[in-house]
Scaffold this motif. Structure first.
Motif, PDB file in Angstrom:
ATOM      1  N   LYS A  83      -5.067   1.732  -3.857  1.00 53.86           N
ATOM      2  CA  LYS A  83      -5.093   0.818  -2.711  1.00 53.86           C
ATOM      3  C   LYS A  83      -6.490   0.872  -2.117  1.00 53.86           C
ATOM      4  N   LYS A  84      -7.023  -0.296  -1.803  1.00 52.28           N
ATOM      5  CA  LYS A  84      -8.411  -0.332  -1.375  1.00 52.28           C
ATOM      6  C   LYS A  84      -8.689  -1.616  -0.593  1.00 52.28           C
ATOM      7  N   ILE A  85      -9.548  -1.517   0.416  1.00 50.00           N
ATOM      8  CA  ILE A  85      -9.973  -2.681   1.187  1.00 50.00           C
ATOM      9  C   ILE A  85     -11.418  -3.007   0.818  1.00 50.00           C
ATOM     10  N   TYR A  86     -11.661  -4.276   0.556  1.00 51.33           N
ATOM     11  CA  TYR A  86     -12.986  -4.776   0.212  1.00 51.33           C
ATOM     12  C   TYR A  86     -13.398  -5.780   1.297  1.00 51.33           C
ATOM     13  N   ALA A  87     -14.686  -5.814   1.618  1.00 55.69           N
ATOM     14  CA  ALA A  87     -15.126  -6.729   2.672  1.00 55.69           C
ATOM     15  C   ALA A  87     -16.625  -6.998   2.554  1.00 55.69           C
ATOM     16  N   PRO A  88     -17.107  -8.095   3.143  1.00 59.53           N
ATOM     17  CA  PRO A  88     -18.551  -8.345   3.192  1.00 59.53           C
ATOM     18  C   PRO A  88     -19.280  -7.192   3.889  1.00 59.53           C
ATOM     19  N   GLU A  89     -20.551  -7.025   3.580  1.00 58.31           N
ATOM     20  CA  GLU A  89     -21.304  -5.870   4.065  1.00 58.31           C
ATOM     21  C   GLU A  89     -21.362  -5.771   5.584  1.00 58.31           C
ATOM     22  N   ASN A  90     -21.400  -6.901   6.288  1.00 59.30           N
ATOM     23  CA  ASN A  90     -21.575  -6.865   7.743  1.00 59.30           C
ATOM     24  C   ASN A  90     -20.257  -6.801   8.515  1.00 59.30           C
ATOM     25  N   THR A  91     -19.153  -6.535   7.824  1.00 62.69           N
ATOM     26  CA  THR A  91     -17.840  -6.520   8.476  1.00 62.69           C
ATOM     27  C   THR A  91     -17.734  -5.371   9.470  1.00 62.69           C
ATOM     28  N   ASN A  92     -17.173  -5.654  10.650  1.00 61.86           N
ATOM     29  CA  ASN A  92     -16.956  -4.610  11.652  1.00 61.86           C
ATOM     30  C   ASN A  92     -16.024  -3.527  11.101  1.00 61.86           C
ATOM     31  N   PRO A  93     -16.339  -2.255  11.371  1.00 64.62           N
ATOM     32  CA  PRO A  93     -15.552  -1.136  10.806  1.00 64.62           C
ATOM     33  C   PRO A  93     -14.058  -1.217  11.106  1.00 64.62           C
ATOM     34  N   GLU A  94     -13.654  -1.767  12.259  1.00 66.55           N
ATOM     35  CA  GLU A  94     -12.227  -1.804  12.587  1.00 66.55           C
ATOM     36  C   GLU A  94     -11.444  -2.671  11.602  1.00 66.55           C
TER      37      GLU A  94
ATOM     38  N   GLU B  20       7.811  -0.299  13.531  1.00 63.43           N
ATOM     39  CA  GLU B  20       7.166   0.565  12.543  1.00 63.43           C
ATOM     40  C   GLU B  20       7.552   0.101  11.143  1.00 63.43           C
ATOM     41  N   GLN B  21       6.551  -0.196  10.328  1.00 61.37           N
ATOM     42  CA  GLN B  21       6.784  -0.609   8.945  1.00 61.37           C
ATOM     43  C   GLN B  21       6.450   0.581   8.048  1.00 61.37           C
ATOM     44  N   ASP B  22       7.471   1.317   7.651  1.00 53.93           N
ATOM     45  CA  ASP B  22       7.272   2.565   6.921  1.00 53.93           C
ATOM     46  C   ASP B  22       7.706   2.421   5.463  1.00 53.93           C
ATOM     47  N   TYR B  23       6.725   2.431   4.563  1.00 50.99           N
ATOM     48  CA  TYR B  23       7.007   2.349   3.131  1.00 50.99           C
ATOM     49  C   TYR B  23       6.396   3.545   2.404  1.00 50.99           C
ATOM     50  N   THR B  24       6.315   4.681   3.096  1.00 48.96           N
ATOM     51  CA  THR B  24       5.712   5.872   2.509  1.00 48.96           C
ATOM     52  C   THR B  24       6.553   6.448   1.366  1.00 48.96           C
ATOM     53  N   LYS B  25       7.825   6.059   1.279  1.00 44.07           N
ATOM     54  CA  LYS B  25       8.671   6.539   0.181  1.00 44.07           C
ATOM     55  C   LYS B  25       8.511   5.697  -1.083  1.00 44.07           C
TER      56      LYS B  25
ATOM     57  N   SER C  77       0.810  -1.224   0.000  1.00 43.90           N
ATOM     58  CA  SER C  77       0.000   0.000   0.000  1.00 43.90           C
ATOM     59  C   SER C  77       0.842   1.272   0.000  1.00 43.90           C
ATOM     60  N   GLY C  78       2.139   1.138   0.297  1.00 50.30           N
ATOM     61  CA  GLY C  78       2.992   2.313   0.384  1.00 50.30           C
ATOM     62  C   GLY C  78       2.658   3.181   1.584  1.00 50.30           C
ATOM     63  N   GLU C  79       2.318   2.539   2.703  1.00 52.71           N
ATOM     64  CA  GLU C  79       1.914   3.257   3.910  1.00 52.71           C
ATOM     65  C   GLU C  79       2.856   2.964   5.073  1.00 52.71           C
ATOM     66  N   LYS C  80       2.651   3.701   6.159  1.00 50.56           N
ATOM     67  CA  LYS C  80       3.353   3.435   7.413  1.00 50.56           C
ATOM     68  C   LYS C  80       2.377   2.767   8.368  1.00 50.56           C
ATOM     69  N   LEU C  81       2.644   1.498   8.693  1.00 44.97           N
ATOM     70  CA  LEU C  81       1.804   0.736   9.613  1.00 44.97           C
ATOM     71  C   LEU C  81       2.635   0.331  10.826  1.00 44.97           C
ATOM     72  N   ILE C  82       1.978   0.191  11.963  1.00 43.93           N
ATOM     73  CA  ILE C  82       2.654  -0.206  13.197  1.00 43.93           C
ATOM     74  C   ILE C  82       2.401  -1.685  13.445  1.00 43.93           C
TER      75      ILE C  82
ATOM     76  N   ARG D 101      -6.726  -0.574   7.488  1.00 40.93           N
ATOM     77  CA  ARG D 101      -5.593  -1.432   7.110  1.00 40.93           C
ATOM     78  C   ARG D 101      -4.703  -1.778   8.303  1.00 40.93           C
ATOM     79  N   ASN D 102      -4.391  -0.798   9.124  1.00 42.34           N
ATOM     80  CA  ASN D 102      -3.499  -1.039  10.267  1.00 42.34           C
ATOM     81  C   ASN D 102      -4.153  -1.970  11.292  1.00 42.34           C
ATOM     82  N   GLN D 103      -5.418  -1.718  11.597  1.00 46.27           N
ATOM     83  CA  GLN D 103      -6.120  -2.557  12.568  1.00 46.27           C
ATOM     84  C   GLN D 103      -6.367  -3.964  12.020  1.00 46.27           C
ATOM     85  N   LEU D 104      -6.731  -4.035  10.761  1.00 47.19           N
ATOM     86  CA  LEU D 104      -7.029  -5.332  10.142  1.00 47.19           C
ATOM     87  C   LEU D 104      -5.891  -6.320  10.327  1.00 47.19           C
TER      88      LEU D 104
END
Length: 283
Positions: free
Chosen positions: A51-62, A39-44, A27-32, A66-69
């Motif tokens: 970049k996008k997250i797809y999920a079933p309709e009833n999936t909990n928001p957390e 710290e996994q930093d790939y912002t450079k 994703s080219g992001e900084k995730l913990i 990306r970081n929480q998932l």
């Protein structure tokens, strides 16, 4: 000529891998990474087109973050040899533009959700032409959880499709992706098609290249040749020559067919009338 590439990979802790790190890179992001306290930093990183997250309709928001998932995945998959995620790596037909690539990715990820009920984290990467990548090499990394979403919107039971019938499941997705690519090529107005079958099964005289892996790829980008990269370059050159022969052969067939049709028209006593060919092709 459209390119076909579809591979399935496992992201496993036993291989020393982290789902958080993999997602951060793609994703080219900084995730913990909470499990490793790192710290996994790939912002450079450059070239992340989408970049996008797809999920079933009833999936909990957390689980849509990306970081929480992937930190939740790391907690749930707590064995030292846990399989953390699966990944489809795909190449887009180079004939498609950015909008068409995104539409194709959206449809593929929705199909994955329908079949497996999982959360999908996908990213489209543009080619690094400055490092020697082919300018046609638009591709996507599609990570998805090994657990499906349960009735409460949480990560539930392990999906069994790849474990119980792995070969058949991979073949299903390889064929499905070829059908999807061909549908989007046709929608974009192209007659060319991709074929998911191996060169051997296609019986076209082409030879498959050897998987290079990350180390060989990195050395190639540095301008360092290896036995594998040199062999692949030779195979690609031979395949290019063979493709030229195939294309020239097809062109000759088309020319011969057109000449035959023209001859039949001039010899026909009713050549001024529309033939069945004219009606079928031109109407």
């Amino acid at each position: 000529m459209a390119i076909y590439h579809f591979s399935v990979k496992n992201i496993s802790r036993s291989d020393g891998r982290s789902a958080v790190a993999c997602s951060a890179y793609r994703s080219g992001e900084k995730l913990i990474d909470e499990r490793q306290g790192k710290e996994q930093d790939y912002t450079k990183k450059t070239g992340v087109e989408l970049k996008k997250i797809y999920a079933p309709e009833n999936t909990n928001p957390e689980l849509l973050d990306r970081n929480q998932l992937w930190n939740i995945v790391e907690k749930v998959e707590n064995r030292k040899n846990s399989q953390l995620a699966r990944e489809f790596e795909i190449a887009f037909p180079h004939e498609l533009n950015q909008q068409q690539r995104e539409q194709m990715l959206n449809e593929l990820c929705q199909d994955i959700i329908k079949r497996h009920g999982v959360v999908v984290d996908a990213a489209i990467h543009a080619p690094h032409t400055a490092n020697g990548s082919d300018e046609r090499n638009y591709h996507a990394h599609i990570m998805f959880t090994t657990r499906s979403i349960d009735e409460h919107g949480n990560l539930g039971k392990k999906t069994r499709e790849f474990n119980d019938n792995g070969k058949q499941e991979v073949e299903f997705w390889r064929e499905s992706f070829a059908d999807l690519a061909n549908k989007h090529l046709a929608r974009a107005g192209y007659l060319t098609e991709v074929d998911h079958r191996s060169y051997a099964n296609q019986d076209n005289g082409l030879q498959a290249t050897i998987h290079e892996g990350s180390k060989v790829t990195q050395l190639r980008r540095q301008g360092i040749d290896t036995e594998i990269s040199l062999k692949n370059d030779a195979i690609k050159a031979q395949n290019s020559e063979k493709l030229v022969e195939i294309i020239n052969g097809l062109e000759q067939e088309i020319i011969a067919t057109e000449k035959t049709i023209a001859k039949l028209r001039t010899e026909s006593p009713h050549s001024h009338e529309k033939t069945k060919y004219d009606v079928d092709v031109h109407n």
